[in-house]
Scaffold this motif. Structure first.
Motif, short mmCIF file in Angstrom:
data_model
loop_
_atom_site.label_atom_id
_atom_site.label_comp_id
_atom_site.label_asym_id
_atom_site.label_seq_id
_atom_site.Cartn_x
_atom_site.Cartn_y
_atom_site.Cartn_z
N ALA A 1 -16.99 3.15 -1.29
CA ALA A 1 -17.03 3.62 -2.68
C ALA A 1 -16.00 4.72 -2.93
CB ALA A 1 -18.43 4.13 -3.02
N LEU A 2 -15.85 5.63 -1.97
CA LEU A 2 -14.88 6.72 -2.12
C LEU A 2 -13.45 6.19 -2.14
CD1 LEU A 2 -14.50 9.76 -2.39
CD2 LEU A 2 -14.54 9.94 0.11
N ARG A 3 -13.18 5.12 -1.41
CA ARG A 3 -11.84 4.52 -1.44
C ARG A 3 -11.52 3.99 -2.84
NH1 ARG A 3 -10.66 0.37 3.20
NH2 ARG A 3 -11.97 -0.91 1.84
N VAL A 4 -12.52 3.44 -3.51
CA VAL A 4 -12.32 2.96 -4.87
C VAL A 4 -11.99 4.13 -5.79
CG1 VAL A 4 -13.46 1.89 -6.86
CG2 VAL A 4 -13.81 0.95 -4.57
N VAL A 5 -12.71 5.23 -5.64
CA VAL A 5 -12.46 6.42 -6.47
C VAL A 5 -11.02 6.91 -6.28
CG1 VAL A 5 -13.09 8.85 -6.83
CG2 VAL A 5 -14.88 7.12 -6.46
N GLY A 6 -10.51 6.82 -5.05
CA GLY A 6 -9.18 7.34 -4.74
C GLY A 6 -8.04 6.65 -5.46
N VAL A 7 -8.24 5.42 -5.93
CA VAL A 7 -7.15 4.70 -6.60
C VAL A 7 -7.41 4.51 -8.10
CG1 VAL A 7 -6.44 3.50 -4.50
CG2 VAL A 7 -8.16 2.45 -5.97
N LEU A 8 -8.41 5.21 -8.64
CA LEU A 8 -8.65 5.13 -10.08
C LEU A 8 -7.50 5.78 -10.84
CD1 LEU A 8 -12.49 5.93 -10.22
CD2 LEU A 8 -11.38 3.70 -10.50
N SER A 9 -7.29 5.34 -12.06
CA SER A 9 -6.12 5.76 -12.83
C SER A 9 -6.10 7.25 -13.14
CB SER A 9 -6.04 4.96 -14.14
OG SER A 9 -7.23 5.13 -14.90
N ILE B 1 -3.79 -9.11 -3.43
CA ILE B 1 -2.65 -8.32 -3.90
C ILE B 1 -1.61 -9.22 -4.57
CG2 ILE B 1 -0.68 -6.95 -3.13
CD1 ILE B 1 -3.22 -5.33 -3.29
N SER B 2 -1.37 -10.40 -4.01
CA SER B 2 -0.39 -11.32 -4.61
C SER B 2 -0.81 -11.77 -6.00
CB SER B 2 -0.20 -12.54 -3.70
OG SER B 2 0.33 -12.18 -2.46
N ASN B 3 -2.11 -12.02 -6.19
CA ASN B 3 -2.61 -12.54 -7.46
C ASN B 3 -2.85 -11.47 -8.51
OD1 ASN B 3 -2.59 -15.20 -6.55
ND2 ASN B 3 -4.66 -15.06 -5.72
N THR B 4 -3.25 -10.27 -8.06
CA THR B 4 -3.62 -9.21 -9.03
C THR B 4 -2.64 -8.06 -9.05
OG1 THR B 4 -4.99 -7.98 -7.44
CG2 THR B 4 -6.04 -9.80 -8.63
N ASN B 5 -1.90 -7.86 -7.93
CA ASN B 5 -1.02 -6.71 -7.79
C ASN B 5 -1.77 -5.40 -8.04
OD1 ASN B 5 1.52 -5.68 -7.11
ND2 ASN B 5 2.09 -5.39 -9.26
N SER B 6 -3.06 -5.38 -7.63
CA SER B 6 -3.92 -4.24 -7.92
C SER B 6 -4.69 -3.84 -6.67
CB SER B 6 -4.91 -4.58 -9.05
OG SER B 6 -5.88 -3.56 -9.17
N THR C 1 0.83 -1.20 0.00
CA THR C 1 0.00 0.00 0.00
C THR C 1 0.86 1.25 0.00
OG1 THR C 1 -1.74 -1.16 1.23
CG2 THR C 1 -1.83 1.23 1.23
N ALA C 2 1.93 1.23 0.80
CA ALA C 2 2.84 2.38 0.85
C ALA C 2 3.45 2.66 -0.52
CB ALA C 2 3.94 2.13 1.88
N GLU C 3 3.81 1.62 -1.24
CA GLU C 3 4.37 1.80 -2.57
C GLU C 3 3.34 2.34 -3.55
OE1 GLU C 3 6.23 -1.73 -4.00
OE2 GLU C 3 8.00 -1.52 -2.73
N ASP C 4 2.14 1.78 -3.55
CA ASP C 4 1.11 2.17 -4.51
C ASP C 4 0.62 3.60 -4.29
OD1 ASP C 4 1.36 -0.31 -5.57
OD2 ASP C 4 -0.58 -1.07 -4.90
N LEU C 5 0.50 3.99 -3.02
CA LEU C 5 -0.01 5.33 -2.71
C LEU C 5 1.11 6.36 -2.55
CD1 LEU C 5 -2.89 4.51 -0.17
CD2 LEU C 5 -3.03 4.82 -2.64
N GLN C 6 2.37 5.93 -2.69
CA GLN C 6 3.52 6.83 -2.59
C GLN C 6 3.59 7.53 -1.24
OE1 GLN C 6 5.87 7.07 -5.25
NE2 GLN C 6 4.69 5.28 -5.88
N VAL C 7 3.42 6.74 -0.17
CA VAL C 7 3.47 7.29 1.18
C VAL C 7 4.34 6.38 2.05
CG1 VAL C 7 1.24 8.45 1.05
CG2 VAL C 7 1.34 6.07 1.81
N SER C 8 4.59 6.80 3.29
CA SER C 8 5.41 6.02 4.21
C SER C 8 4.54 5.01 4.97
CB SER C 8 6.09 6.94 5.22
OG SER C 8 5.14 7.53 6.08
#
Length: 465
Positions: A105-113, A181-186, A51-58
């Protein structure tokens, strides 16, 4: 009596009570809602490094996705206790289901491309905050539901079932977050999967729950539930020595378990244990906890030994926590770590529903949501303090060749001192509770007196005839 036929309060005789089959539907909806909300809470902790890597946070910022539940819950909990004891169970559950659905639902919006990278974490945090607003509405409800809908011999079991749906959600997050996460990396796929049940349970709560209380109460105490005004109830609790001891000691226990659930992956990965293994340990922790809660709930329903059961399990929990502090620092000891996590859950989780019932017994006639809610608030406040304290006590290591923490240097932290402190806090809370907590069961005594009065009234009527 059990059935759906409604009896007018004007026609009901004193001491006559009824239970309804639809209580099981209300219980089922609450279980699904509680489970969904706890999944949202612990979505990111088992995959903190990814999660830290995907969201660019610590990692510290990722931890705040869990800690925000505690921060938000503290002020909202006071409103929630008032809502449950004043506005009722139905409105509280429906509002909680909508907040949980909107947040997921808002969490889903936050990681859209198409969302800019700089705004991903704030949007996900906003969604997590909405889910956090729902938590007090959901987690305070089991004690209230058990008191209003279930007879005296089913209350502890009903409370156990509803309460243990919360760790069941933690189990789902611990097992499926690393797996997905292991299967989809998404991260997007993960959040969509978790948002779907939230929408379903929102529909069930809104459409299916028709009333907050049954037409005829199931027990004498249900007739007088919330008989004390909210402010007056708070004042009575603050003068109740037994309740204050339970508030502090069991609140500390809640904080210990929150720290364990939130930080488990970070504690283990630096010793060479993978996130999948940490997820397995979390799963064993919860599965055995649910088993322990089920067995203890049935035992307490039959024996009414609330205090004895709570004290014994708190002692066993402290012992197991101390063992975990040692074995978690060992390398290549998977079987031992798994066994200790399972025992930690078996003894620790079993306490929760029993202690919540005990809070009502020692504080009656204060409303159930108020007495249980303040304990939850105490747990949330102490959780924040403990997590911040444990993170502050970590020490950065120069390098760890066996570390499997994905974020490298940021995750190469020594948790030796923090886990020892965690075990010490657990032991102190248990010792204080065992030594100082003593109470009478006020609700059970009130029900016995009501039954005796009703029996005497019936006998008098027969004599007059």
């Amino acid at each position: 009596h059990e059935g759906e036929a409604e009896l007018s309060p004007a026609l009901r005789k004193a001491g006559e009570f009824r239970v309804y089959r639809r209580r099981w539907f209300v219980l089922c909806v609450l279980c699904l809602l509680n489970c969904s909300n706890s999944v949202q809470w612990l979505t990111f902790a088992p995959v903190a490094d990814q999660t830290a890597e995907d969201l660019q946070v610590s990692l510290d910022e990722v931890n705040w996705l869990s800690v925000v539940y505690m921060v938000v819950a503290i002020p909202i909990s006071f409103i929630t206790t008032w809502m449950l004891d004043t506005l009722g169970l139905r409105l509280t559950m429906i509002l909680g289901s909508w907040l949980n659905m909107a947040g997921s639902a808002l969490r889903v919006v936050g990681v859209l491309s198409y969302v800019p990278e700089w705004s991903m974490f704030p949007v996900v945090m906003a969604g997590q905050s909405l889910c956090a607003l729902a938590q007090p509405l959901v987690i305070f409800s089991p004690t209230k539901l058990a008191a209003l809908w279930f007879p005296e011999h089913q209350r502890a079991t009903a409370n156990m079932i509803a309460s243990m749906s919360n760790p069941l959600g933690l189990l789902i997050a611990n097992v499926f977050s690393p797996m997905i996460i292991s299967n989809t990396n998404s991260l997007l796929t993960l959040l969509i999967i978790y948002a779907t049940p939230a929408a379903v349970v929102c529909f069930l709560a809104t459409v299916g729950i028709r009333e907050g209380v049954p037409p005829t109460p199931p027990s004498a105490s249900a007739e007088t539930s919330s008989s004390e005004p909210f402010i007056q109830g708070i004042k009575l609790l603050m003068k109740n020595k037994a309740y204050l001891i339970l508030l502090l000691c069991f609140g500390s226990g809640i904080a210990i378990f929150t720290c364990f659930s939130t930080l488990l992956e970070q504690m283990l990965c630096v010793k060479g244990y993978s996130s999948d293994f940490a997820g397995l340990c979390g799963a064993l922790f919860i599965v055995f906890g649910v088993i322990g809660a089920g067995l203890l709930g049935l035992f307490v329903d039959k024996t009414k030994k609330f205090t004895e059961a709570t004290k014994i399990n708190m002692c066993l929990t402290s012992l197991t926590c101390s063992v975990f502090a040692v074995v978690s620092q060992m390398r290549e000891q998977k079987a031992l770590v798994c066994a200790v996590c399972a025992l930690f859950g078996l003894f620790g989780f079993a306490i929760y529903p029993v202690a919540m019932e005990l809070s009502v017994e020692c504080s009656y006639p204060v409303g159930e949501a108020t007495s249980a809610g303040l304990i939850f608030i105490s747990g949330q406040i102490q959780s924040i303090i403990y997590i911040v304290l444990l993170q502050a006590l970590t020490k950065r290591m120069a390098g760890s060749p066996i570390s499997l923490c994905a974020t490298g240097g940021d995750a190469n932290l020594s948790w030796k001192v923090p886990v020892l402190v965690m075990a010490g806090l657990c032991c102190v809370g248990s010792c204080c509770f065992v030594i100082f907590f003593h109470t009478e069961y006020r609700r059970l005594h009130a029900e016995a007196d009501a039954a005796a009065d009703a029996s005497a009234q019936t006998g008098s009527e027969r004599t007059q005839r």
